[in-house]
Write a protein that holds these residues in place. Structure first.
Motif, PDB file in Angstrom:
ATOM      1  N   GLU A  41       0.889  -1.157   0.000  1.00 46.99           N
ATOM      2  CA  GLU A  41       0.000   0.000   0.000  1.00 46.99           C
ATOM      3  C   GLU A  41       0.924   1.202   0.000  1.00 46.99           C
ATOM      4  O   GLU A  41       1.660   1.431   0.968  1.00 46.99           O
ATOM      5  CB  GLU A  41      -0.909   0.006   1.220  1.00 46.99           C
ATOM      6  CG  GLU A  41      -1.809  -1.209   1.342  1.00 46.99           C
ATOM      7  CD  GLU A  41      -2.806  -1.342   0.198  1.00 46.99           C
ATOM      8  OE1 GLU A  41      -3.243  -0.308  -0.348  1.00 46.99           O
ATOM      9  OE2 GLU A  41      -3.143  -2.476  -0.157  1.00 46.99           O
ATOM     10  N   ILE A  42       0.917   1.951  -1.090  1.00 49.19           N
ATOM     11  CA  ILE A  42       1.875   3.039  -1.285  1.00 49.19           C
ATOM     12  C   ILE A  42       1.124   4.366  -1.387  1.00 49.19           C
ATOM     13  O   ILE A  42       0.281   4.535  -2.265  1.00 49.19           O
ATOM     14  CB  ILE A  42       2.700   2.808  -2.569  1.00 49.19           C
ATOM     15  CG1 ILE A  42       3.429   1.452  -2.494  1.00 49.19           C
ATOM     16  CG2 ILE A  42       3.683   3.956  -2.787  1.00 49.19           C
ATOM     17  CD1 ILE A  42       4.071   1.040  -3.806  1.00 49.19           C
ATOM     18  N   ALA A  43       1.426   5.280  -0.493  1.00 49.19           N
ATOM     19  CA  ALA A  43       0.860   6.629  -0.557  1.00 49.19           C
ATOM     20  C   ALA A  43       1.937   7.557  -1.094  1.00 49.19           C
ATOM     21  O   ALA A  43       3.084   7.516  -0.643  1.00 49.19           O
ATOM     22  CB  ALA A  43       0.400   7.084   0.821  1.00 49.19           C
ATOM     23  N   ILE A  44       1.556   8.379  -2.073  1.00 52.93           N
ATOM     24  CA  ILE A  44       2.516   9.287  -2.702  1.00 52.93           C
ATOM     25  C   ILE A  44       1.955  10.700  -2.758  1.00 52.93           C
ATOM     26  O   ILE A  44       0.758  10.908  -2.621  1.00 52.93           O
ATOM     27  CB  ILE A  44       2.857   8.834  -4.137  1.00 52.93           C
ATOM     28  CG1 ILE A  44       1.598   8.862  -5.014  1.00 52.93           C
ATOM     29  CG2 ILE A  44       3.527   7.481  -4.141  1.00 52.93           C
ATOM     30  CD1 ILE A  44       1.876   9.000  -6.475  1.00 52.93           C
ATOM     31  N   ASN A  45       2.837  11.628  -3.015  1.00 54.35           N
ATOM     32  CA  ASN A  45       2.433  12.992  -3.303  1.00 54.35           C
ATOM     33  C   ASN A  45       1.805  12.985  -4.696  1.00 54.35           C
ATOM     34  O   ASN A  45       2.395  12.433  -5.629  1.00 54.35           O
ATOM     35  CB  ASN A  45       3.659  13.899  -3.271  1.00 54.35           C
ATOM     36  CG  ASN A  45       3.322  15.337  -3.559  1.00 54.35           C
ATOM     37  OD1 ASN A  45       2.689  15.654  -4.556  1.00 54.35           O
ATOM     38  ND2 ASN A  45       3.773  16.207  -2.679  1.00 54.35           N
ATOM     39  N   PRO A  46       0.624  13.563  -4.881  1.00 54.18           N
ATOM     40  CA  PRO A  46      -0.049  13.526  -6.182  1.00 54.18           C
ATOM     41  C   PRO A  46       0.793  14.073  -7.336  1.00 54.18           C
ATOM     42  O   PRO A  46       0.647  13.638  -8.470  1.00 54.18           O
ATOM     43  CB  PRO A  46      -1.295  14.388  -5.970  1.00 54.18           C
ATOM     44  CG  PRO A  46      -1.534  14.354  -4.504  1.00 54.18           C
ATOM     45  CD  PRO A  46      -0.192  14.236  -3.861  1.00 54.18           C
ATOM     46  N   ALA A  47       1.699  14.985  -7.072  1.00 57.65           N
ATOM     47  CA  ALA A  47       2.543  15.550  -8.129  1.00 57.65           C
ATOM     48  C   ALA A  47       3.484  14.500  -8.728  1.00 57.65           C
ATOM     49  O   ALA A  47       3.987  14.665  -9.836  1.00 57.65           O
ATOM     50  CB  ALA A  47       3.347  16.725  -7.588  1.00 57.65           C
TER      51      ALA A  47
ATOM     52  N   THR B 288      -8.879   4.259  -3.587  1.00 56.59           N
ATOM     53  CA  THR B 288      -9.355   5.460  -2.912  1.00 56.59           C
ATOM     54  C   THR B 288      -8.433   5.796  -1.756  1.00 56.59           C
ATOM     55  O   THR B 288      -7.707   4.947  -1.248  1.00 56.59           O
ATOM     56  CB  THR B 288     -10.787   5.262  -2.386  1.00 56.59           C
ATOM     57  OG1 THR B 288     -10.799   4.144  -1.502  1.00 56.59           O
ATOM     58  CG2 THR B 288     -11.759   5.052  -3.522  1.00 56.59           C
ATOM     59  N   GLY B 289      -8.482   7.021  -1.382  1.00 60.89           N
ATOM     60  CA  GLY B 289      -7.627   7.473  -0.307  1.00 60.89           C
ATOM     61  C   GLY B 289      -6.719   8.569  -0.830  1.00 60.89           C
ATOM     62  O   GLY B 289      -6.911   9.103  -1.912  1.00 60.89           O
ATOM     63  N   SER B 290      -5.727   8.866  -0.087  1.00 62.71           N
ATOM     64  CA  SER B 290      -4.830   9.964  -0.398  1.00 62.71           C
ATOM     65  C   SER B 290      -3.715   9.489  -1.326  1.00 62.71           C
ATOM     66  O   SER B 290      -2.664   9.053  -0.867  1.00 62.71           O
ATOM     67  CB  SER B 290      -4.253  10.519   0.895  1.00 62.71           C
ATOM     68  OG  SER B 290      -3.343  11.543   0.614  1.00 62.71           O
ATOM     69  N   SER B 291      -3.959   9.562  -2.630  1.00 61.34           N
ATOM     70  CA  SER B 291      -2.961   9.191  -3.644  1.00 61.34           C
ATOM     71  C   SER B 291      -2.314   7.851  -3.343  1.00 61.34           C
ATOM     72  O   SER B 291      -1.100   7.736  -3.222  1.00 61.34           O
ATOM     73  CB  SER B 291      -1.893  10.276  -3.764  1.00 61.34           C
ATOM     74  OG  SER B 291      -2.478  11.495  -4.093  1.00 61.34           O
ATOM     75  N   LYS B 292      -3.137   6.838  -3.245  1.00 61.20           N
ATOM     76  CA  LYS B 292      -2.636   5.526  -2.869  1.00 61.20           C
ATOM     77  C   LYS B 292      -2.650   4.557  -4.033  1.00 61.20           C
ATOM     78  O   LYS B 292      -3.503   4.613  -4.910  1.00 61.20           O
ATOM     79  CB  LYS B 292      -3.447   4.947  -1.721  1.00 61.20           C
ATOM     80  CG  LYS B 292      -3.228   5.684  -0.439  1.00 61.20           C
ATOM     81  CD  LYS B 292      -3.875   4.980   0.712  1.00 61.20           C
ATOM     82  CE  LYS B 292      -3.633   5.781   1.976  1.00 61.20           C
ATOM     83  NZ  LYS B 292      -4.296   5.271   3.112  1.00 61.20           N
TER      84      LYS B 292
ATOM     85  N   PRO C 240       9.530   8.658  -6.165  1.00 62.36           N
ATOM     86  CA  PRO C 240       9.412  10.096  -5.892  1.00 62.36           C
ATOM     87  C   PRO C 240       8.098  10.401  -5.175  1.00 62.36           C
ATOM     88  O   PRO C 240       7.060   9.850  -5.503  1.00 62.36           O
ATOM     89  CB  PRO C 240       9.436  10.725  -7.289  1.00 62.36           C
ATOM     90  CG  PRO C 240       9.044   9.638  -8.220  1.00 62.36           C
ATOM     91  CD  PRO C 240       9.469   8.348  -7.589  1.00 62.36           C
ATOM     92  N   GLY C 241       8.165  11.229  -4.182  1.00 62.02           N
ATOM     93  CA  GLY C 241       6.954  11.637  -3.474  1.00 62.02           C
ATOM     94  C   GLY C 241       6.392  10.576  -2.542  1.00 62.02           C
ATOM     95  O   GLY C 241       5.237  10.683  -2.119  1.00 62.02           O
ATOM     96  N   LEU C 242       7.174   9.551  -2.198  1.00 62.38           N
ATOM     97  CA  LEU C 242       6.699   8.504  -1.290  1.00 62.38           C
ATOM     98  C   LEU C 242       6.376   9.123   0.069  1.00 62.38           C
ATOM     99  O   LEU C 242       7.211   9.781   0.680  1.00 62.38           O
ATOM    100  CB  LEU C 242       7.757   7.415  -1.126  1.00 62.38           C
ATOM    101  CG  LEU C 242       7.409   6.260  -0.187  1.00 62.38           C
ATOM    102  CD1 LEU C 242       6.227   5.451  -0.746  1.00 62.38           C
ATOM    103  CD2 LEU C 242       8.624   5.349   0.016  1.00 62.38           C
ATOM    104  N   GLU C 243       5.136   8.912   0.519  1.00 67.52           N
ATOM    105  CA  GLU C 243       4.708   9.473   1.797  1.00 67.52           C
ATOM    106  C   GLU C 243       4.450   8.412   2.851  1.00 67.52           C
ATOM    107  O   GLU C 243       4.655   8.643   4.032  1.00 67.52           O
ATOM    108  CB  GLU C 243       3.451  10.332   1.596  1.00 67.52           C
ATOM    109  CG  GLU C 243       3.720  11.573   0.773  1.00 67.52           C
ATOM    110  CD  GLU C 243       2.489  12.435   0.570  1.00 67.52           C
ATOM    111  OE1 GLU C 243       1.362  11.982   0.866  1.00 67.52           O
ATOM    112  OE2 GLU C 243       2.658  13.570   0.093  1.00 67.52           O
ATOM    113  N   ASP C 244       3.995   7.237   2.422  1.00 69.89           N
ATOM    114  CA  ASP C 244       3.685   6.183   3.391  1.00 69.89           C
ATOM    115  C   ASP C 244       3.713   4.842   2.684  1.00 69.89           C
ATOM    116  O   ASP C 244       3.445   4.763   1.481  1.00 69.89           O
ATOM    117  CB  ASP C 244       2.304   6.419   4.008  1.00 69.89           C
ATOM    118  CG  ASP C 244       2.187   5.819   5.402  1.00 69.89           C
ATOM    119  OD1 ASP C 244       3.136   5.144   5.858  1.00 69.89           O
ATOM    120  OD2 ASP C 244       1.131   6.012   6.035  1.00 69.89           O
TER     121      ASP C 244
END
Length: 161
Positions: A82-88, A110-114, A139-143
């Protein structure tokens, strides 16, 4: 949803009962003969063949394939990320994941750019390689959450019609 995806959904709603039965039979056994399908749905071999060709032309049937259980042929690790990223970073992340040969499935969820990503690896070294050289460098890895599959209990491959 793209235009192709919308068309596919419209096609599914347009299916009659015989097409649905044919698709169900083929999803259970893609090698089933037109004769056997015809007997099951009450049509001739030629009529079944014409319907299957029409379903292929409409894009309802994309391809026929074999499903291999990798755990039966070698010691493998099947993992979901499950990878959350910055939308950019969306396009760069997709490109990086698409190029990796360990990764078998990529879903935007669904969720925050997942992303929900599946990978099949032969051993712990390949898992380490995927994490260190691909996932952690996105790039932009958040979680990130990683789940390793221990046992396959139910794994439906066909679509309910």
């Amino acid at each position: 949803m793209s235009a192709v995806d919308t068309t596919l959904l419209e096609n599914i709603h347009d299916l009659d009962e015989i097409d649905r039965k044919i698709l169900t039979l083929l999803s259970e056994n893609a090698r089933m003969s037109y004769v056997d399908i015809g007997e099951a749905v009450g049509l001739s071999r030629v009529a079944v063949k014409n319907r299957v060709l029409a379903l292929e032309e409409r894009g309802v049937i994309e391809k026929y394939t074999v499903i291999i259980n990798p755990q039966k042929i070698s010691r493998t690790i099947s993992a979901y990320f499950e990878i959350a990223i910055n939308p950019a970073s969306y396009d760069d992340v997709i490109g990086s994941l698409m190029r990796n040969h360990y990764i078998t499935k990529i879903y935007q969820v669904t969720g925050s750019s997942k992303f929900h990503v599946h990978a099949i690896l032969n051993n712990e070294e390949e898992m380490d390689d995927l994490l260190k050289n691909v996932i952690y460098k996105l790039p932009g890895l958040e979680d990130l959450y990683v789940n390793v599959i221990l046992t396959r209990i139910k794994d439906v491959k066909n679509v309910r019609l």
